[in-house]
Structure formats: structure tokens, C-alpha cells
Write a protein that holds these residues in place. Sequence first.
Motif, PDB file in Angstrom:
ATOM      1  N   ARG A 163       0.831  -1.209   0.000  1.00  0.00           N
ATOM      2  CA  ARG A 163       0.000   0.000   0.000  1.00  0.00           C
ATOM      3  C   ARG A 163       0.868   1.263   0.000  1.00  0.00           C
ATOM      4  N   HIS A 164       1.956   1.236   0.754  1.00  0.00           N
ATOM      5  CA  HIS A 164       2.874   2.382   0.751  1.00  0.00           C
ATOM      6  C   HIS A 164       3.517   2.545  -0.623  1.00  0.00           C
ATOM      7  N   TYR A 165       3.912   1.451  -1.224  1.00  0.00           N
ATOM      8  CA  TYR A 165       4.537   1.508  -2.548  1.00  0.00           C
ATOM      9  C   TYR A 165       3.564   2.104  -3.570  1.00  0.00           C
TER      10      TYR A 165
ATOM     11  N   ALA B 149       1.008   4.116  -3.021  1.00  0.00           N
ATOM     12  CA  ALA B 149       0.513   5.460  -2.696  1.00  0.00           C
ATOM     13  C   ALA B 149       1.065   6.475  -3.690  1.00  0.00           C
ATOM     14  N   GLY B 150       0.158   7.244  -4.267  1.00  0.00           N
ATOM     15  CA  GLY B 150       0.566   8.284  -5.198  1.00  0.00           C
ATOM     16  C   GLY B 150       0.864   7.803  -6.606  1.00  0.00           C
ATOM     17  N   LYS B 151       0.769   6.505  -6.831  1.00  0.00           N
ATOM     18  CA  LYS B 151       0.994   5.964  -8.179  1.00  0.00           C
ATOM     19  C   LYS B 151      -0.358   5.770  -8.858  1.00  0.00           C
ATOM     20  N   PRO B 152      -0.390   5.773 -10.185  1.00  0.00           N
ATOM     21  CA  PRO B 152      -1.649   5.518 -10.879  1.00  0.00           C
ATOM     22  C   PRO B 152      -2.192   4.135 -10.489  1.00  0.00           C
ATOM     23  N   GLU B 153      -3.485   4.025 -10.433  1.00  0.00           N
ATOM     24  CA  GLU B 153      -4.116   2.757 -10.058  1.00  0.00           C
ATOM     25  C   GLU B 153      -3.798   1.686 -11.099  1.00  0.00           C
TER      26      GLU B 153
END
Length: 123
Positions: free
Chosen positions: A86-88, A90-94
Motif C-alpha cells: 500500500r505504501h509503494y 501510494a501516489g501511483k496511478p491505479e
Amino acid sequence: MRAKTDDTTTQRGREAETLAARVLERRGLRVLERNFRIRGGEIDLICRDGSTLVFVEVRLRSRSDFGGAGASITPSKQRRIILAARHYLAGKPECDCRFDCILLDRLDESHLEWIRHAFSADA
């Protein structure tokens, strides 16, 4: 004396991850990261399989006294991997993702078991 045992275990773990990465790459996955760590969790390998992001746990167990490599991926361990994923993300495109496991009972490709979709973030 304990440090020597820990060093050997760590080294064997690195060798298992290297073997797993080679096998996955030969089977078409692209390794993006190794040993992604956050406080509270770690992911051994992060790969791309087409459009799917794959979080891979690599386990080497030369003894089966406590159930072998697969049994060592407890629900608690799964939660730590999911937290790191989830941390990895975060902020990345789905994108689609899955959790795979590579299980080894010795450092030998012929003793490697690849379990795709080993567990789910919904569990």
C-alpha cells in the motif's frame, strides 16, 4: 557466534531472492525493485507482469520442522507485505496487482514453487 549464523541466513536469503528474480525474468516478468522496506513491512521483489504489478515474497526453508517455506508466510507476515504494498502504491496511478510467493526448500531452481495469487489484500 550468533552473528555468524545470522550472516549465513541473510546471505542464503539474498541468494534465494536472486534465484527467484532470475526465474521470474525468464518467465517474462520484469523486476522493478528488490527489498522495498518501510517501517513495519518489506517486499522481497516488486515485478511487472504485463500491466499487473506483482509483489513477491521469497521464502527459503531447508528444514520443514515448522511446516516448510509456505507455512512461514503467516497471516501476520501477509499483513506486513500488504502494508508495504500500500505504501509503494501510494501516489501511483491505479493498476492491477497481485501477491505471489516463491517457495524453495533448497537453493536450486528445480526445488522452486511459484504460487501466483498466493493471498489477497482483501483477506
